[in-house]
Motif scaffolding. Sequence first.
Motif, PDB file in Angstrom:
ATOM      1  N   GLY A 165      77.377  26.075   6.417  1.00  0.00           N
ATOM      2  CA  GLY A 165      76.731  27.503   6.010  1.00  0.00           C
ATOM      3  C   GLY A 165      75.518  28.030   7.105  1.00  0.00           C
ATOM      4  N   LYS A 166      75.231  27.095   7.825  1.00  0.00           N
ATOM      5  CA  LYS A 166      73.622  27.334   8.550  1.00  0.00           C
ATOM      6  C   LYS A 166      74.231  27.532  10.065  1.00  0.00           C
ATOM      7  N   ASN A 167      75.596  27.476  10.237  1.00  0.00           N
ATOM      8  CA  ASN A 167      75.862  27.419  11.611  1.00  0.00           C
ATOM      9  C   ASN A 167      75.831  28.970  12.457  1.00  0.00           C
ATOM     10  N   TYR A 168      76.113  29.722  11.637  1.00  0.00           N
ATOM     11  CA  TYR A 168      76.137  31.198  12.104  1.00  0.00           C
ATOM     12  C   TYR A 168      74.941  31.582  12.435  1.00  0.00           C
ATOM     13  N   GLU A 169      73.876  31.389  11.323  1.00  0.00           N
ATOM     14  CA  GLU A 169      72.294  31.858  11.789  1.00  0.00           C
ATOM     15  C   GLU A 169      71.900  31.106  12.908  1.00  0.00           C
ATOM     16  N   ILE A 170      72.196  29.884  12.913  1.00  0.00           N
ATOM     17  CA  ILE A 170      71.640  28.951  14.087  1.00  0.00           C
ATOM     18  C   ILE A 170      72.247  29.479  15.321  1.00  0.00           C
ATOM     19  N   GLU A 171      73.418  29.778  15.546  1.00  0.00           N
ATOM     20  CA  GLU A 171      74.093  30.291  16.767  1.00  0.00           C
ATOM     21  C   GLU A 171      73.505  31.361  17.118  1.00  0.00           C
ATOM     22  N   ARG A 172      72.856  32.420  16.138  1.00  0.00           N
ATOM     23  CA  ARG A 172      72.478  33.752  16.571  1.00  0.00           C
ATOM     24  C   ARG A 172      71.167  33.454  17.212  1.00  0.00           C
ATOM     25  N   ARG A 173      70.364  32.599  16.546  1.00  0.00           N
ATOM     26  CA  ARG A 173      68.839  32.190  16.967  1.00  0.00           C
ATOM     27  C   ARG A 173      68.863  31.466  18.199  1.00  0.00           C
ATOM     28  N   MET A 174      69.905  30.411  18.446  1.00  0.00           N
ATOM     29  CA  MET A 174      70.096  29.881  19.942  1.00  0.00           C
ATOM     30  C   MET A 174      70.440  31.062  20.839  1.00  0.00           C
ATOM     31  N   ARG A 175      71.307  31.886  20.654  1.00  0.00           N
ATOM     32  CA  ARG A 175      71.714  33.002  21.707  1.00  0.00           C
ATOM     33  C   ARG A 175      70.313  33.619  22.185  1.00  0.00           C
ATOM     34  N   LYS A 176      69.449  34.008  21.246  1.00  0.00           N
ATOM     35  CA  LYS A 176      68.232  34.922  21.336  1.00  0.00           C
ATOM     36  C   LYS A 176      67.265  33.970  22.304  1.00  0.00           C
ATOM     37  N   ASP A 177      66.974  32.667  21.890  1.00  0.00           N
ATOM     38  CA  ASP A 177      66.058  31.845  22.356  1.00  0.00           C
ATOM     39  C   ASP A 177      66.734  31.315  23.875  1.00  0.00           C
ATOM     40  N   ILE A 178      67.778  31.262  24.060  1.00  0.00           N
ATOM     41  CA  ILE A 178      68.089  30.916  25.351  1.00  0.00           C
ATOM     42  C   ILE A 178      68.100  31.896  26.393  1.00  0.00           C
ATOM     43  N   LYS A 179      68.523  33.254  25.977  1.00  0.00           N
ATOM     44  CA  LYS A 179      68.372  34.482  26.876  1.00  0.00           C
ATOM     45  C   LYS A 179      66.825  34.698  27.041  1.00  0.00           C
ATOM     46  N   ASN A 180      65.984  34.551  26.084  1.00  0.00           N
ATOM     47  CA  ASN A 180      64.619  34.655  26.457  1.00  0.00           C
ATOM     48  C   ASN A 180      64.032  33.797  27.517  1.00  0.00           C
ATOM     49  N   ALA A 181      64.587  32.424  27.271  1.00  0.00           N
ATOM     50  CA  ALA A 181      64.051  31.489  27.971  1.00  0.00           C
ATOM     51  C   ALA A 181      64.536  31.810  29.766  1.00  0.00           C
ATOM     52  N   LEU A 182      65.923  32.003  29.796  1.00  0.00           N
ATOM     53  CA  LEU A 182      66.448  32.448  31.065  1.00  0.00           C
ATOM     54  C   LEU A 182      65.620  33.363  31.670  1.00  0.00           C
ATOM     55  N   ASP A 183      65.397  34.498  30.889  1.00  0.00           N
ATOM     56  CA  ASP A 183      64.592  35.563  31.346  1.00  0.00           C
ATOM     57  C   ASP A 183      63.111  35.058  32.107  1.00  0.00           C
ATOM     58  N   GLU A 184      62.402  34.310  31.163  1.00  0.00           N
ATOM     59  CA  GLU A 184      61.283  33.786  31.844  1.00  0.00           C
ATOM     60  C   GLU A 184      61.193  32.968  33.062  1.00  0.00           C
ATOM     61  N   LYS A 185      62.443  32.233  33.253  1.00  0.00           N
ATOM     62  CA  LYS A 185      62.814  31.382  34.609  1.00  0.00           C
ATOM     63  C   LYS A 185      63.207  32.417  35.821  1.00  0.00           C
ATOM     64  N   GLY A 186      63.407  33.676  35.392  1.00  0.00           N
ATOM     65  CA  GLY A 186      63.941  34.579  36.384  1.00  0.00           C
ATOM     66  C   GLY A 186      65.426  34.625  36.884  1.00  0.00           C
ATOM     67  N   ILE A 187      66.162  33.886  35.769  1.00  0.00           N
ATOM     68  CA  ILE A 187      67.639  33.586  35.800  1.00  0.00           C
ATOM     69  C   ILE A 187      68.328  34.727  34.977  1.00  0.00           C
ATOM     70  N   ALA A 188      69.051  35.516  35.925  1.00  0.00           N
ATOM     71  CA  ALA A 188      69.803  36.715  35.147  1.00  0.00           C
ATOM     72  C   ALA A 188      71.259  36.125  34.848  1.00  0.00           C
ATOM     73  N   MET A 189      71.879  36.450  33.693  1.00  0.00           N
ATOM     74  CA  MET A 189      73.061  36.098  33.287  1.00  0.00           C
ATOM     75  C   MET A 189      73.992  36.933  34.022  1.00  0.00           C
ATOM     76  N   PRO A 190      75.104  36.473  34.641  1.00  0.00           N
ATOM     77  CA  PRO A 190      76.009  37.236  35.288  1.00  0.00           C
ATOM     78  C   PRO A 190      76.865  38.008  34.335  1.00  0.00           C
ATOM     79  N   TYR A 191      77.164  39.243  34.913  1.00  0.00           N
ATOM     80  CA  TYR A 191      78.377  40.178  34.086  1.00  0.00           C
ATOM     81  C   TYR A 191      79.265  40.408  35.007  1.00  0.00           C
ATOM     82  N   ASN A 192      80.459  40.908  34.454  1.00  0.00           N
ATOM     83  CA  ASN A 192      81.569  41.229  35.464  1.00  0.00           C
ATOM     84  C   ASN A 192      81.230  42.272  36.181  1.00  0.00           C
ATOM     85  N   THR A 193      81.628  42.249  37.373  1.00  0.00           N
ATOM     86  CA  THR A 193      81.531  43.383  38.444  1.00  0.00           C
ATOM     87  C   THR A 193      82.736  43.740  38.952  1.00  0.00           C
ATOM     88  N   GLN A 194      82.725  44.704  39.871  1.00  0.00           N
ATOM     89  CA  GLN A 194      84.113  45.247  40.552  1.00  0.00           C
ATOM     90  C   GLN A 194      83.449  45.888  41.824  1.00  0.00           C
TER      91      GLN A 194
END
Length: 277
Positions: free
Chosen positions: A242-271
């Motif tokens: 029952g804790k997996n969904y809450e932890i997944e949300r927190r992991m996404r947030k923390d990882i995104k913030n950490a990547l931003d601090e390192k200057g690594i942009a997450m790629p997205y679809n481009t055309q």
Amino acid sequence: MSPEFKTEVDNVTSLWGYISSPFAQRVIATAILFLGVWVINRAIESAIERIANERRIDINKRTIYQLIAKIIRYILYVIAFTFMLEIFNISIAPLLAIGSAVGVAVGLGAQEVVRDTISGFLILTENQYVIGDVVKIEDSVGEVVEVTLLSTILRNGLTGEVITIPNGEIKVIVNYSKEYMNAYVDIPMPYEMSTDSIISTLQDIVSPMNYEGALTPVEVIGIVDFAQSAIKVRVSVKTEAGKNYEIERRMRKDIKNALDEKGIAMPYNTQTVHLKQ
């Protein structure tokens, strides 16, 4: 003898005569019979409740015990009713014949109810899920809010919908609340980075992560997909049920913030569109 005393004697005599009559004795015997059945039923219910509280059994087994108490209650009242007919010298043969015919008709018309009841009894005895578990039954997902002999009731956590599923229609059950779950997040990383650098960077990010409800350290599983515009790397951790969904949300947030601090942009679809001149 005074008239008042004579009247009281006559009243007592007439009352005793009424009580001594065969009909009154039958009524008294019937009252004592049903009072005895009521006392026995109360004693059985109290004993079951005491056992349930002492052993702190779950809601499913408590339901089974209550069902057994109800069955015993009905059986005792049927027996008492039969004895009552015997006390009043009423033949039960015609009632048995009528009851048999009614039983056959009800049995033919209530096959689905019987099927649901049997399935519900098996669900309760096998402890497949209990109230509070998050389950997937057929195409419905939700928290179990009630389990009866006839149906299982779920509440969808996102929409709030209440879903009632007949127990006889339940074939496949997925329980998300047994012992532990795995929380995982797939992180899109740029193709410009080497795979070793990607794994090393994410490992540095997740190593200090510590979440309430996590049973193991967060770890980088590895590359799971080469998508159109990103390399997807899976990060996972074992959690309490029952804790997996809450932890997944927190992991996404923390990882995104950490990547931003390192200057690594997450790629997205481009055309890319090429125009001919």
